[in-house]
Design an enzyme around this catalytic site. Structure first.
Site, mmCIF file in Angstrom:
data_model
loop_
_atom_site.group_PDB
_atom_site.id
_atom_site.type_symbol
_atom_site.label_atom_id
_atom_site.label_comp_id
_atom_site.label_asym_id
_atom_site.label_seq_id
_atom_site.Cartn_x
_atom_site.Cartn_y
_atom_site.Cartn_z
ATOM 1 N N GLU A 1 101.385 -24.221 73.277
ATOM 2 C CA GLU A 1 101.826 -24.601 71.926
ATOM 3 C C GLU A 1 103.062 -23.807 71.536
ATOM 4 O O GLU A 1 104.021 -24.332 70.968
ATOM 5 C CB GLU A 1 100.716 -24.346 70.900
ATOM 6 C CG GLU A 1 99.497 -25.237 71.048
ATOM 7 C CD GLU A 1 98.488 -25.042 69.916
ATOM 8 O OE1 GLU A 1 98.886 -24.941 68.753
ATOM 9 O OE2 GLU A 1 97.271 -24.991 70.223
ATOM 10 N N GLY B 1 98.941 -18.068 61.861
ATOM 11 C CA GLY B 1 100.385 -18.278 61.983
ATOM 12 C C GLY B 1 101.004 -17.911 63.314
ATOM 13 O O GLY B 1 102.182 -17.544 63.366
ATOM 14 N N HIS C 1 99.228 -30.153 67.363
ATOM 15 C CA HIS C 1 97.775 -30.314 67.439
ATOM 16 C C HIS C 1 97.317 -29.920 68.844
ATOM 17 O O HIS C 1 97.963 -30.291 69.831
ATOM 18 C CB HIS C 1 97.408 -31.774 67.134
ATOM 19 C CG HIS C 1 95.942 -32.020 67.176
ATOM 20 N ND1 HIS C 1 95.094 -31.623 66.158
ATOM 21 C CD2 HIS C 1 95.153 -32.591 68.118
ATOM 22 C CE1 HIS C 1 93.853 -31.954 66.478
ATOM 23 N NE2 HIS C 1 93.858 -32.533 67.659
ATOM 24 N N MET D 1 95.820 -26.855 57.395
ATOM 25 C CA MET D 1 94.566 -27.582 57.511
ATOM 26 C C MET D 1 94.203 -28.397 56.265
ATOM 27 O O MET D 1 93.031 -28.540 55.932
ATOM 28 C CB MET D 1 93.435 -26.617 57.899
ATOM 29 C CG MET D 1 93.691 -25.862 59.190
ATOM 30 S SD MET D 1 94.265 -26.884 60.582
ATOM 31 C CE MET D 1 92.738 -27.095 61.485
ATOM 32 N N ARG D 2 95.192 -28.940 55.573
ATOM 33 C CA ARG D 2 94.939 -29.875 54.468
ATOM 34 C C ARG D 2 95.466 -31.244 54.864
ATOM 35 O O ARG D 2 96.549 -31.339 55.471
ATOM 36 C CB ARG D 2 95.656 -29.450 53.174
ATOM 37 C CG ARG D 2 95.290 -28.096 52.637
ATOM 38 C CD ARG D 2 93.835 -27.922 52.322
ATOM 39 N NE ARG D 2 93.325 -28.803 51.284
ATOM 40 C CZ ARG D 2 92.028 -28.938 51.005
ATOM 41 N NH1 ARG D 2 91.119 -28.281 51.711
ATOM 42 N NH2 ARG D 2 91.637 -29.738 50.048
HETATM 43 C C1 GAR Z 1 96.835 -24.269 66.400
HETATM 44 O O1 GAR Z 1 96.086 -24.324 67.580
HETATM 45 C C2 GAR Z 1 97.266 -25.669 65.975
HETATM 46 O O2 GAR Z 1 97.555 -26.496 67.054
HETATM 47 C C3 GAR Z 1 96.033 -26.140 65.226
HETATM 48 O O3 GAR Z 1 95.640 -25.010 64.486
HETATM 49 C C4 GAR Z 1 95.979 -23.828 65.205
HETATM 50 C C5 GAR Z 1 96.730 -22.909 64.279
HETATM 51 O O4 GAR Z 1 96.958 -21.671 64.885
HETATM 52 N N1 GAR Z 1 96.317 -27.273 64.400
HETATM 53 C C6 GAR Z 1 95.471 -28.284 64.202
HETATM 54 O O5 GAR Z 1 94.353 -28.313 64.662
HETATM 55 C C7 GAR Z 1 96.026 -29.421 63.358
HETATM 56 N N2 GAR Z 1 95.137 -30.511 63.356
HETATM 57 P P1 GAR Z 1 98.099 -20.707 64.358
HETATM 58 O O6 GAR Z 1 97.833 -20.494 62.864
HETATM 59 O O7 GAR Z 1 97.919 -19.445 65.131
HETATM 60 O O8 GAR Z 1 99.412 -21.365 64.603
#
Ligand code: GAR
Length: 217
Positions: A176, A14, A111, A92-93
């Site tokens: 991000e 998160g 992403h 991630m679903r």
């Molecule tokens: C992040 O890097 C996000 O961009 C990626 O998961 C990570 C979550 O990190 N998302 C994907 O790959 C979606 N396809 P976080 O839980 O620390 O935000």
């Protein structure tokens, strides 16, 4: 003016959720995070939400036989909290086409690649293997396919000699955390909006600067 009620859907630590929580704490932010939903009971992000005083719901995908039932439970939680906008943040679903279409224009994702390149999993490893020199992240509206849909914003970083998965992921993650709240703000302030298959912007939204790697000077 009433602030837009946002739900953030997570599966893990998160850190992007945290960047949205921090942005929404600013007095002029046009949205409030009304609910955090995790499909994993142990997601670290749940604690971040609770700490910020945000309602949390665990909707464990393992408790449902079908994706539709899982999503019905999510929709129920969203409706109860009167949510009108969803941010996926490391959720991630894979969502069904029906869910994406019901929430079209009100469902966004982040992403860690410059889409449409490198959708899916193991993105950082794949980028290093491919030898790309510029990597980054993308915030986009969610459509029926995984990691696809109209692009709202992107941030680019160089891939450096000696990079491994962890180093590159950390460099992208830093961006991000800036990009996601900025894109959300643009949408909620109606400075960026969905028009057909594209996103259009107010004249006030102008890009500057460039990133060339390796540098030309
Ligand atoms: C992040 O890097 C996000 O961009 C990626 O998961 C990570 C979550 O990190 N998302 C994907 O790959 C979606 N396809 P976080 O839980 O620390 O935000």
């Amino acid at each position: 003016m009433a602030r837009t009620k946002i739900a953030v859907l997570i599966s893990g630590r998160g850190s992007n959720l945290q960047s949205l929580i921090d942005a929404a704490a600013e007095p002029d932010f046009p949205g409030e995070i009304a609910l955090v939903i995790s499909n994993r009971p142990k997601a670290g992000g749940l604690e971040r939400a609770s700490k910020a005083g945000i309602s949390v719901e665990v909707v464990d995908h393992k408790s449902f036989e079908t994706r539709e039932d899982f999503e019905a439970a999510i929709n129920h939680a969203l409706k109860t909290a009167k949510v009108d906008f969803i941010c996926l943040a490391g959720f991630m679903r894979v969502l069904t086409a029906g869910f994406a279409s019901d929430w079209r224009g009100r469902l966004i994702n982040i992403h860690p690649s410059l889409l449409p390149s490198f959708e899916g999993l193991h993105v950082h490893e794949r980028m290093i293997q491919a030898g790309v020199k510029i990597a980054g992240c993308t915030v986009h509206f969610v459509s029926a396919d995984v990691d696809s849909g109209p692009i709202i914003g992107q941030a680019a970083v160089p891939v450096l000699p000696g990079d491994n998965e962890e180093k590159l992921a950390a460099r992208i993650l830093e961006q991000e955390h800036k990009l996601y709240p900025a894109c959300l703000r643009l949408l909620l302030e109606n400075k960026a909006r969905l028009l057909g298959a594209n996103v259009i912007y107010d004249d006030t939204v102008v890009a500057t600067g460039e990133l060339i790697n390796p540098p030309t000077n």
